[in-house]
Design an enzyme around this catalytic site. Structure first.
Site, mmCIF file in Angstrom:
data_model
loop_
_atom_site.group_PDB
_atom_site.id
_atom_site.type_symbol
_atom_site.label_atom_id
_atom_site.label_comp_id
_atom_site.label_asym_id
_atom_site.label_seq_id
_atom_site.Cartn_x
_atom_site.Cartn_y
_atom_site.Cartn_z
ATOM 1 N N SER A 202 0.864 -1.131 0.012
ATOM 2 C CA SER A 202 0.096 0.007 -0.133
ATOM 3 C C SER A 202 0.949 1.362 -0.209
ATOM 4 O O SER A 202 2.013 1.208 0.425
ATOM 5 C CB SER A 202 -0.996 0.118 1.248
ATOM 6 O OG SER A 202 -0.261 0.257 2.341
ATOM 7 N N ASP A 203 0.431 2.075 -0.489
ATOM 8 C CA ASP A 203 0.910 3.466 -0.334
ATOM 9 C C ASP A 203 1.061 3.861 1.193
ATOM 10 O O ASP A 203 -0.070 3.392 1.814
ATOM 11 C CB ASP A 203 0.280 4.685 -1.438
ATOM 12 C CG ASP A 203 1.299 5.768 -1.484
ATOM 13 O OD1 ASP A 203 2.159 5.996 -0.729
ATOM 14 O OD2 ASP A 203 1.097 6.535 -2.565
ATOM 15 N N CYS A 204 1.631 4.764 1.719
ATOM 16 C CA CYS A 204 1.810 4.685 3.151
ATOM 17 C C CYS A 204 0.713 5.523 3.792
ATOM 18 O O CYS A 204 0.059 6.542 3.515
ATOM 19 C CB CYS A 204 3.083 5.761 3.345
ATOM 20 S SG CYS A 204 4.338 4.625 2.926
#
Length: 356
Positions: A202-204
């Site tokens: 995932s993106d953060c």
């Protein structure tokens, strides 16, 4: 079993890990129109990445920025010049982005049949091009023509031509569903249609957006968010939802432990493919000497990429080439001698600057 932090960056050189050769920002890499040169650059970057990683290990350092799983390249399409992260991309053209991206990924991951040199990560999947301020709640809609002709070609090339081993899903929703919980993107297109067999990260803190009402708000609790992401194909969470909320999701029977096992297997397979559990003498990438870092050869290569990235937009009245008789040239503006403008973002620490 040693600890491991998955977050590393090498957008245009090894970033956030101390001294490293800093190459031109990605938008400049695209402006070279020279995929072969970017392959050469990627080889230099991955050489430094390997050398730095093994030096960190010798020093007992295993923190963020010191591993071998790199969240690069950004192969989003730069359609709007107001997008603040457009500088991280190779520009607005899907074909050029595909060619540059494939060569950079190939150079980063190496050509060994057994071991990956590093893991590259194609990001941000998908239909992600800003604006930055509202990216955590935006819900993008496109027709299939725009999806498949504009936003997906570079990712398809990364998977099918470069065998990229990691893909990062985006913050935004696409067709009403958060990208990191999208069965359409992460299962149907990425795995079923393209045959991707790596892992998705995932993106953060993107999964936090699933349940936060001011963002996507498509579920009510962190446990539901964790379940939605994992069940739809996000194997690794950059953020704080999977730990501890996946345990809660299992207890509530929102997630089967078999799904967690499958994700963990993908992640450990990546570490095995990097040679992390084998003796260094058996992994050819582990024997790259540290003196490649900020070497003269890499500095010269960065200068070459910089020169090829320069684009003449207009030569009014044949101003160029400048006369050799000129004694001085004025460079005007706030970025004329700005080291930060030279560095861009996601950068390493150079050991010298060339300022006019």
């Amino acid at each position: 079993m040693p600890e491991y932090n998955w977050w590393n960056e090498c957008l245009h050189g090894v970033a956030r890990a101390g001294e490293a050769t800093v190459f031109p920002q990605a938008i400049g890499m695209g402006a070279t129109w020279n995929p072969d040169l970017i392959f050469e650059m990627g080889t230099a970057v991955s050489d430094e990445a390997r050398a730095k990683h093994h030096q960190f290990i010798k020093e007992g350092k295993r923190r963020m920025g010191q591993g071998l799983t790199f969240w690069t390249p950004n192969i989003n399409i730069f359609r709007d010049p107001r997008w603040g992260r457009g500088q991280e991309t190779y520009g607005e053209d899907p074909f050029l982005t595909s060619k540059i991206g494939v060569n950079y990924i190939n150079a980063l991951q190496g050509d060994d049949d057994k071991y990956l040199k590093v893991v590259a990560t194609a990001k941000h999947f998908a239909v992600h091009s800003g604006p930055e301020k509202s990216r955590h709640q935006d819900n993008y809609q496109t027709n299939n023509k725009d999806l498949y002709e504009t936003y997906l070609p570079a990712f398809k090339a990364a998977v099918k031509e470069a065998n990229v081993y990691s893909v990062m899903c985006a913050y935004n929703r696409y067709r009403d569903v958060p990208c990191c919980g999208s069965d359409m993107l992460l299962r149907k297109i990425l795995r079923d249609d393209w045959g991707f067999n790596g892992y998705v990260v995932s993106d953060c803190w993107a999964i936090n957006d699933f349940w936060q009402a001011e963002h996507h708000g498509v579920v009510e609790t962190p446990a539901e968010a964790a379940a939605m992401a994992l069940n739809n194909g996000t194997d690794l969470n950059c953020g704080n939802v999977y730990d501890p909320s996946l345990s809660d999701a299992v207890l509530k029977e929102l997630v089967d432990e078999v799904a967690i096992d499958a994700a963990v297997k993908k992640l450990f397979l990546a570490r095995f493919k990097l040679g992390m559990f084998d003796a260094p003498e058996h992994v050819k990438w582990a024997n790259i000497p540290y003196d490649v870092v900020v070497s003269e050869a890499h500095f010269a290569l960065s200068e070459k990429v910089a020169k090829e990235s320069m684009v003449l937009l207009k030569n009014e009245n044949e101003t160029l080439p400048l006369s050799k008789d000129l004694k001085s040239v004025a460079i005007i503006g706030p970025n004329a001698n700005s080291t930060q403008a030279l560095l861009g973002n996601y950068h390493g620490t150079p050991n010298q600057f060339i300022l006019l």
